[in-house]
Design a protein around this motif. Structure first.
Motif, PDB file in Angstrom:
ATOM      1  N   GLY A 134      45.423  43.956  47.355  1.00 25.26           N
ATOM      2  CA  GLY A 134      44.699  44.631  48.421  1.00 25.26           C
ATOM      3  C   GLY A 134      43.224  44.773  48.112  1.00 25.26           C
ATOM      4  N   ALA A 135      42.905  45.124  46.870  1.00 24.50           N
ATOM      5  CA  ALA A 135      41.505  45.247  46.464  1.00 24.50           C
ATOM      6  C   ALA A 135      40.798  43.900  46.553  1.00 24.50           C
TER       7      ALA A 135
ATOM      8  N   VAL B  50      44.415  45.028  55.439  1.00 23.47           N
ATOM      9  CA  VAL B  50      44.920  44.837  54.076  1.00 23.47           C
ATOM     10  C   VAL B  50      46.291  45.498  53.935  1.00 23.47           C
ATOM     11  N   VAL B  51      46.430  46.701  54.448  1.00 18.22           N
ATOM     12  CA  VAL B  51      47.713  47.415  54.380  1.00 18.22           C
ATOM     13  C   VAL B  51      48.793  46.605  55.100  1.00 18.22           C
TER      14      VAL B  51
ATOM     15  N   LEU C  75      45.314  50.948  47.547  1.00 17.51           N
ATOM     16  CA  LEU C  75      45.568  49.518  47.627  1.00 17.51           C
ATOM     17  C   LEU C  75      45.964  48.963  46.264  1.00 17.51           C
TER      18      LEU C  75
ATOM     19  N   VAL D 230      40.568  50.768  45.273  1.00 18.62           N
ATOM     20  CA  VAL D 230      40.289  51.067  46.667  1.00 18.62           C
ATOM     21  C   VAL D 230      41.458  51.895  47.148  1.00 18.62           C
TER      22      VAL D 230
ATOM     23  N   TYR E 221      40.234  43.254  50.276  1.00 13.12           N
ATOM     24  CA  TYR E 221      39.188  44.158  50.739  1.00 13.12           C
ATOM     25  C   TYR E 221      37.822  43.674  50.248  1.00 13.12           C
TER      26      TYR E 221
ATOM     27  N   LYS F 215      40.419  47.584  55.574  1.00 15.28           N
ATOM     28  CA  LYS F 215      41.516  48.246  54.868  1.00 15.28           C
ATOM     29  C   LYS F 215      42.795  48.316  55.700  1.00 15.28           C
ATOM     30  N   ASP F 216      42.699  48.572  57.011  1.00 14.79           N
ATOM     31  CA  ASP F 216      43.915  48.646  57.822  1.00 14.79           C
ATOM     32  C   ASP F 216      44.642  47.308  57.870  1.00 14.79           C
TER      33      ASP F 216
END
Length: 178
Positions: free
Chosen positions: A115-116, A128-129, A111, A108, A119, A125-126
């Motif tokens: 992170g993946a 996750v970051v 990430l 992704v 997600y 995603k924002d």
């Protein structure tokens, strides 16, 4: 993306995260819906090790009591070395989602494997970051995943434990409620 509901809290220290898990347990939250993530920040020159004993991973080192306690309470445990983050310890169902992302070669954009995994359970995603950044800066993530009722109750309890932040992620909802 999953229809999974999640609440994610960020804690400054492992002691604060551990206290929150104890409070959730005391209030009757099912430990099988909880995940915790933190870096192995061991900097002393003493041995650190991990081994598998039956269905439980064992850890000894600076934070042995902290991680050992979670691996007895939460469902699943793992140790990953993730580029850009470093050594990472994970306990709870998030382990399965990270492994699924790794085995499925899910990429992704930008990430990490963690992170993946996040997600993949429906976290935008924002967010996750933000969580990856928290982990990189030695913070701890505590998550509850489940029905809206389970996650809502866990969120109320988690908020009373004074985390840095608490985000609610409902199914495929984009964004978060703080």
């Amino acid at each position: 993306m999953s229809e999974q509901n999640s609440v994610v809290a960020i804690y400054e220290t492992h002691v604060q995260a551990e206290d929150a898990v104890k409070e959730l347990e005391r209030c009757g939250i099912d430990m099988k819906i909880l995940s915790i993530v933190g870096k192995e920040t061991h900097t002393e020159e003493h041995a650190v090790g991990y081994y598998n004993n039956s269905d439980r991973m064992k850890y000894w080192g600076k934070a042995g009591a902290f991680w050992g306690g979670f691996w007895g309470l939460l469902f699943g445990s793992a140790f990953f070395v993730i580029p850009g983050i470093g050594p990472l310890l994970v306990a709870g169902p998030l382990v399965v989602w990270i492994v699924g992302a790794l085995e499925g070669a899910v990429v992704v954009g930008g990430l990490s494997a963690i992170g993946a995994g996040l997600y993949g359970i429906g976290i935008p995603k924002d967010s996750v970051v933000e969580y990856e950044t928290a982990i990189k800066t030695d913070k701890y993530l505590l998550m509850a995943h489940g029905t809206a009722a389970e996650v809502g109750r866990a969120r109320e309890i988690i908020q009373s434990t004074h985390p840095i932040s608490v985000d609610l992620h409902a199914g495929q909802l984009v964004g978060s409620a703080k």
